[in-house]
Design a protein around this motif. Structure first.
Motif, mmCIF file in Angstrom:
data_model
loop_
_atom_site.group_PDB
_atom_site.id
_atom_site.type_symbol
_atom_site.label_atom_id
_atom_site.label_comp_id
_atom_site.label_asym_id
_atom_site.label_seq_id
_atom_site.Cartn_x
_atom_site.Cartn_y
_atom_site.Cartn_z
ATOM 1 N N GLU A 1 0.834 -1.206 0.000
ATOM 2 C CA GLU A 1 0.000 0.000 0.000
ATOM 3 C C GLU A 1 0.866 1.252 0.000
ATOM 4 O OE1 GLU A 1 -3.342 0.375 -0.045
ATOM 5 O OE2 GLU A 1 -3.758 -1.778 -0.020
ATOM 6 N N PRO A 2 0.395 2.297 -0.683
ATOM 7 C CA PRO A 2 1.115 3.573 -0.616
ATOM 8 C C PRO A 2 1.062 4.140 0.806
ATOM 9 C CG PRO A 2 -0.489 3.575 -2.405
ATOM 10 C CD PRO A 2 -0.716 2.335 -1.625
ATOM 11 N N LYS A 3 2.089 4.855 1.168
ATOM 12 C CA LYS A 3 2.175 5.427 2.508
ATOM 13 C C LYS A 3 0.970 6.315 2.817
ATOM 14 C CE LYS A 3 5.105 8.253 5.454
ATOM 15 N NZ LYS A 3 6.340 9.033 5.550
ATOM 16 N N SER A 4 0.517 7.079 1.843
ATOM 17 C CA SER A 4 -0.608 7.993 2.075
ATOM 18 C C SER A 4 -1.881 7.225 2.447
ATOM 19 C CB SER A 4 -0.854 8.868 0.852
ATOM 20 O OG SER A 4 -1.203 8.063 -0.268
ATOM 21 N N VAL A 5 -2.097 6.073 1.840
ATOM 22 C CA VAL A 5 -3.281 5.260 2.159
ATOM 23 C C VAL A 5 -3.187 4.769 3.602
ATOM 24 C CG1 VAL A 5 -4.503 3.102 1.642
ATOM 25 C CG2 VAL A 5 -3.712 4.563 -0.230
ATOM 26 N N MET B 1 -1.432 6.070 6.046
ATOM 27 C CA MET B 1 -1.534 7.216 6.952
ATOM 28 C C MET B 1 -2.991 7.642 7.128
ATOM 29 S SD MET B 1 1.452 7.943 8.127
ATOM 30 C CE MET B 1 1.329 9.620 8.722
ATOM 31 N N ASN B 2 -3.746 7.662 6.027
ATOM 32 C CA ASN B 2 -5.160 8.031 6.098
ATOM 33 C C ASN B 2 -5.946 7.036 6.957
ATOM 34 O OD1 ASN B 2 -4.861 10.334 4.552
ATOM 35 N ND2 ASN B 2 -5.411 9.308 2.636
ATOM 36 N N GLU B 3 -5.654 5.756 6.797
ATOM 37 C CA GLU B 3 -6.329 4.733 7.590
ATOM 38 C C GLU B 3 -6.027 4.921 9.084
ATOM 39 O OE1 GLU B 3 -5.166 0.910 6.098
ATOM 40 O OE2 GLU B 3 -6.375 1.098 4.282
ATOM 41 N N GLN B 4 -4.776 5.186 9.392
ATOM 42 C CA GLN B 4 -4.393 5.370 10.793
ATOM 43 C C GLN B 4 -5.019 6.639 11.373
ATOM 44 O OE1 GLN B 4 -2.823 3.068 12.694
ATOM 45 N NE2 GLN B 4 -3.063 1.849 10.848
ATOM 46 N N GLU B 5 -5.097 7.680 10.579
ATOM 47 C CA GLU B 5 -5.722 8.926 11.031
ATOM 48 C C GLU B 5 -7.205 8.702 11.319
ATOM 49 O OE1 GLU B 5 -5.872 12.802 12.279
ATOM 50 O OE2 GLU B 5 -4.083 11.710 11.704
#
Length: 68
Positions: free
Chosen positions: A7-11, A13-17
């Motif tokens: 998975e891309p880092k942005s995906v 990060m969004n999930e964790q946020e």
């Protein structure tokens, strides 16, 4: 392979946020519930104390009961 590699880092990060925000919302709801329940408990304790003060015979009856 592990998902975090695919998975891309942005995906990620969004999930964790989102999980973080959901957790904050849940914590706030639980705190509100706790406060409400603490108030209810205090009210019941006050009512019971008042009831027992008004009727000493009731206190004796309760104290003589056996718990099974």
């Amino acid at each position: 392979m592990a998902r975090f590699v695919l998975e891309p880092k942005s995906v990620l990060m969004n999930e964790q946020e989102k999980k973080y925000k959901d957790s904050e919302t849940a914590i706030a709801a639980l705190q509100a519930s706790r406060e409400y329940l603490e108030k209810q408990k205090a009210e019941v304790e006050n009512n019971l104390t008042e009831l027992l003060q008004q009727d000493p015979g009731l206190t004796q009856q309760i104290m003589s009961m056996t718990v099974m």
